[in-house]
Design a protein around this motif. Sequence first.
Motif, short mmCIF file in Angstrom:
data_model
loop_
_atom_site.label_atom_id
_atom_site.label_comp_id
_atom_site.label_asym_id
_atom_site.label_seq_id
_atom_site.Cartn_x
_atom_site.Cartn_y
_atom_site.Cartn_z
N SER A 175 0.84 -1.20 0.00
CA SER A 175 0.00 0.00 0.00
C SER A 175 0.87 1.25 0.00
CB SER A 175 -0.90 0.01 1.23
OG SER A 175 -0.10 0.01 2.39
N VAL A 176 0.32 2.28 -0.63
CA VAL A 176 1.01 3.56 -0.68
C VAL A 176 0.12 4.59 0.00
CG1 VAL A 176 1.87 5.37 -2.21
CG2 VAL A 176 2.14 2.97 -2.87
N LEU A 177 0.69 5.39 0.87
CA LEU A 177 -0.06 6.48 1.50
C LEU A 177 0.51 7.80 1.00
CD1 LEU A 177 -2.14 7.53 3.55
CD2 LEU A 177 -0.32 7.43 5.28
N ILE A 178 -0.35 8.64 0.47
CA ILE A 178 0.10 9.92 -0.07
C ILE A 178 -0.61 11.05 0.67
CG2 ILE A 178 0.19 11.37 -2.13
CD1 ILE A 178 0.33 8.85 -3.79
N VAL A 179 0.20 11.94 1.22
CA VAL A 179 -0.35 13.10 1.93
C VAL A 179 0.01 14.34 1.14
CG1 VAL A 179 -0.45 14.31 4.13
CG2 VAL A 179 0.08 11.88 4.08
N GLY A 180 -0.98 15.18 0.87
CA GLY A 180 -0.68 16.38 0.10
C GLY A 180 -1.93 17.16 -0.22
N SER A 181 -1.85 17.96 -1.26
CA SER A 181 -2.95 18.87 -1.57
C SER A 181 -3.89 18.31 -2.62
CB SER A 181 -2.39 20.21 -2.06
OG SER A 181 -1.66 20.02 -3.26
N LEU A 182 -5.15 18.70 -2.51
CA LEU A 182 -6.12 18.54 -3.60
C LEU A 182 -6.56 19.95 -3.94
CD1 LEU A 182 -6.77 15.99 -1.39
CD2 LEU A 182 -7.94 15.26 -3.49
N ALA A 183 -6.63 20.26 -5.19
CA ALA A 183 -6.81 21.66 -5.56
C ALA A 183 -7.67 21.80 -6.80
CB ALA A 183 -5.43 22.30 -5.83
N TYR A 184 -8.15 23.01 -7.00
CA TYR A 184 -8.72 23.38 -8.29
C TYR A 184 -7.76 24.36 -8.95
CZ TYR A 184 -13.10 20.92 -7.47
OH TYR A 184 -14.03 19.94 -7.28
N ASP A 185 -7.23 23.94 -10.08
CA ASP A 185 -6.22 24.73 -10.78
C ASP A 185 -6.82 25.45 -11.98
OD1 ASP A 185 -4.25 23.72 -9.07
OD2 ASP A 185 -3.63 22.13 -10.46
N SER A 186 -6.42 26.71 -12.14
CA SER A 186 -6.75 27.43 -13.37
C SER A 186 -5.44 27.72 -14.08
CB SER A 186 -7.50 28.73 -13.06
OG SER A 186 -8.75 28.40 -12.48
N VAL A 187 -5.32 27.17 -15.27
CA VAL A 187 -4.02 27.14 -15.95
C VAL A 187 -4.14 27.70 -17.36
CG1 VAL A 187 -2.17 25.63 -16.79
CG2 VAL A 187 -3.34 25.09 -14.65
N THR A 188 -3.17 28.55 -17.70
CA THR A 188 -3.06 29.02 -19.08
C THR A 188 -1.71 28.58 -19.63
OG1 THR A 188 -4.43 30.95 -18.61
CG2 THR A 188 -3.03 31.07 -20.57
N SER A 189 -1.73 28.04 -20.84
CA SER A 189 -0.49 27.66 -21.51
C SER A 189 -0.66 28.01 -22.98
CB SER A 189 -0.22 26.17 -21.33
OG SER A 189 -0.84 25.42 -22.36
N PRO A 190 0.42 27.90 -23.77
CA PRO A 190 0.27 28.19 -25.21
C PRO A 190 -0.81 27.32 -25.86
CG PRO A 190 2.59 28.09 -24.63
CD PRO A 190 1.83 27.65 -23.41
N ALA A 191 -1.18 26.20 -25.20
CA ALA A 191 -2.18 25.30 -25.79
C ALA A 191 -3.61 25.69 -25.45
CB ALA A 191 -1.91 23.87 -25.33
N GLY A 192 -3.80 26.69 -24.58
CA GLY A 192 -5.16 27.09 -24.22
C GLY A 192 -5.25 27.40 -22.74
N SER A 193 -6.45 27.32 -22.20
CA SER A 193 -6.56 27.52 -20.76
C SER A 193 -7.77 26.79 -20.20
CB SER A 193 -6.63 29.02 -20.42
OG SER A 193 -7.82 29.57 -20.92
N VAL A 194 -7.70 26.48 -18.92
CA VAL A 194 -8.80 25.80 -18.23
C VAL A 194 -9.02 26.49 -16.90
CG1 VAL A 194 -8.44 23.51 -19.26
CG2 VAL A 194 -7.14 24.15 -17.21
N ARG A 195 -10.23 26.35 -16.37
CA ARG A 195 -10.55 26.92 -15.05
C ARG A 195 -10.99 25.79 -14.12
NH1 ARG A 195 -9.97 31.84 -13.87
NH2 ARG A 195 -10.82 31.43 -11.81
N ASP A 196 -10.51 25.88 -12.89
CA ASP A 196 -10.97 24.98 -11.82
C ASP A 196 -10.90 23.50 -12.21
OD1 ASP A 196 -11.34 27.03 -10.06
OD2 ASP A 196 -13.48 27.27 -10.46
N GLU A 197 -9.78 23.13 -12.80
CA GLU A 197 -9.52 21.72 -13.10
C GLU A 197 -9.05 21.01 -11.82
OE1 GLU A 197 -10.44 20.43 -16.65
OE2 GLU A 197 -8.87 19.24 -15.64
N LEU A 198 -9.48 19.80 -11.62
CA LEU A 198 -8.99 19.00 -10.50
C LEU A 198 -7.46 18.87 -10.57
CD1 LEU A 198 -9.41 17.06 -8.09
CD2 LEU A 198 -9.77 15.22 -9.76
N GLY A 199 -6.80 19.23 -9.48
CA GLY A 199 -5.34 19.14 -9.43
C GLY A 199 -4.86 18.94 -8.00
N GLY A 200 -3.62 19.33 -7.75
CA GLY A 200 -3.05 19.15 -6.41
C GLY A 200 -2.06 18.01 -6.39
N SER A 201 -1.09 18.11 -5.49
CA SER A 201 0.00 17.13 -5.48
C SER A 201 -0.50 15.73 -5.13
CB SER A 201 1.09 17.56 -4.52
OG SER A 201 0.59 17.62 -3.20
N ALA A 202 -1.43 15.62 -4.19
CA ALA A 202 -1.93 14.30 -3.79
C ALA A 202 -2.77 13.70 -4.91
CB ALA A 202 -2.74 14.41 -2.50
#
Lengths: 307, 307
Positions: A2-29
């Motif tokens: 088993s693996v235990l991962i502790v970290g963040s869950l986030a909503y990411d808003s990201v812009t890149s040359p390929a486009g942009s998204v709002r409130d995408e599921l993200g975070g290190s965990a």
Amino acid sequence: MSVLIVGSLAYDSVTSPAGSVRDELGGSATYGGLASQFHLNRFGYGAAALVGVVGADFRDEDRAVLASSGLDLSGLEIADGATFRWEGEYVGNMAEAMTHATHLNVFEHFKPQVPLALREPTVLFCSNLHPLIQRDVIEQTSARRLVMLDSMNLWIDIARDALLDIMRMVDLVVINDGEARMLAEDDNLVRAIRALKNLTGVATLVVKRGEHGVLALHGDELIALPAFPTAEVVDPTGCGDTFAGTLAACLGGSTGHVGLSELREALMLATVTSSFTLESFGTAALRTLDVDVFDQRWRAYRTMLGL
Amino acid sequence: MSVLIVGSLAYDSVTSPAGSVRDELGGSATYGGLASQFHLNRFGYGAAALVGVVGADFRDEDRAVLASSGLDLSGLEIADGATFRWEGEYVGNMAEAMTHATHLNVFEHFKPQVPLALREPTVLFCSNLHPLIQRDVIEQTSARRLVMLDSMNLWIDIARDALLDIMRMVDLVVINDGEARMLAEDDNLVRAIRALKNLTGVATLVVKRGEHGVLALHGDELIALPAFPTAEVVDPTGCGDTFAGTLAACLGGSTGHVGLSELREALMLATVTSSFTLESFGTAALRTLDVDVFDQRWRAYRTMLGL
């Protein structure tokens, strides 16, 4: 296993040359967990569990994405308030994100509580958190094989000593090249990681170099691997967490000290897995990753290396 | 088996965090030639010849350095005037030189004349020169196995079309990553090299990435290799030429089309050889390189790659 991962869950808003998204599921965990669980599913055994916090606004479909991958969410706390939000942008060769906004929200007062049933994982991965919170998690748990740690420049700036202290408590540290140079105060990466090793005694140091691959120091042995060369860079967010989450899963299948060839294989698998994360915004590419598609790229990467 | 290298011989004045030197023997043909000859000596057969120009101030001891390595200097022209001089500086992680002064001197009107006896080398390597001069050299010669080309950002700026034209005439092009991105007008390196391949049809594109290793496109196959991680970065001047000179020597020992594993081996040898050039100012480390010392690092590099 088993693996235990502790970290963040986030909503990411990201812009890149390929486009942009709002409130995408993200975070290190999130990225780390999906990557770990992908490999555990691929191996056909084991489960990864997340410990983290989200707000009341956390969407059911996002919870379903995590649960349907096979992740154990019994350690996922739901707090009053809003989920952690990050807004960032990538330009040019997209090597580094510019952060436009960070709203910690419920993450600001996150005090991880590891459920009793999760306290003896095979591998504990403390993804990027304040070093004192990482310490608290390490003290709550008793990992059977390996404790892994990630960090970021912010903690080097404001909590350098606490970070070095906690590096002394773990088996494997994953950081990026800029952080390694900054933490060791040496521009030469080889000298920097040797200095960090001397300073902390950590058995394995893994330095993520983005499109330039990875450099690891395991005991006195160096491992260097190139990134998988990809033409489809959409959004690098979560690549480092995907990398570390894969390492966590791929280093849990054996016992005793981590061997050099075992580590090399895990680093190669992590390299290939994170190349998928790059190719979509958010977790889309990672959470829909097909084992056959993965295996095909895995073979291509091995061929590229002459293996 | 013979290698013909056309390029510059220079006196370099270099400052880096490790110190500074004045009027050190340098130039693309110098580094490329010493590297080629080192490997030909190591193989126990073959000679490399230089075609270039120096001024009346070229020191006897520098000529002796080149001659005593085994290089054929019959194509070395001595012109009225001063030898080409370059002054530059490296700071921080030393990835790129800042040029403080360039005095072309006798190099300004260099029109390479390849001696009759050198016109059918196994491998011709046109190191960094104006593309029209490279074309002139290619037209004077008839390489039996391979024609290689290096270039630089200056020619992309002022002679882009001529450079692309000449890339269509050769078998192998060596450039650095910034130049590949600039020439293809694409920040993504994988897309950039595929575009350059489509644009020119060149069989093999080798992209030098400094401390990040090398990426090559050979037919449709990618090869990626990490640099040899070194803690002793004194002066990166000449590393790219060392790399290319080694390739020239190591691709001359066979016949027919260059094979993928042959190319990979040559790229690995070039990677290890240029790691020595880094470790001293000027040519000191390269010209005094001991075969046993080389072989030891060669084995370490292979081990690091899991080979």
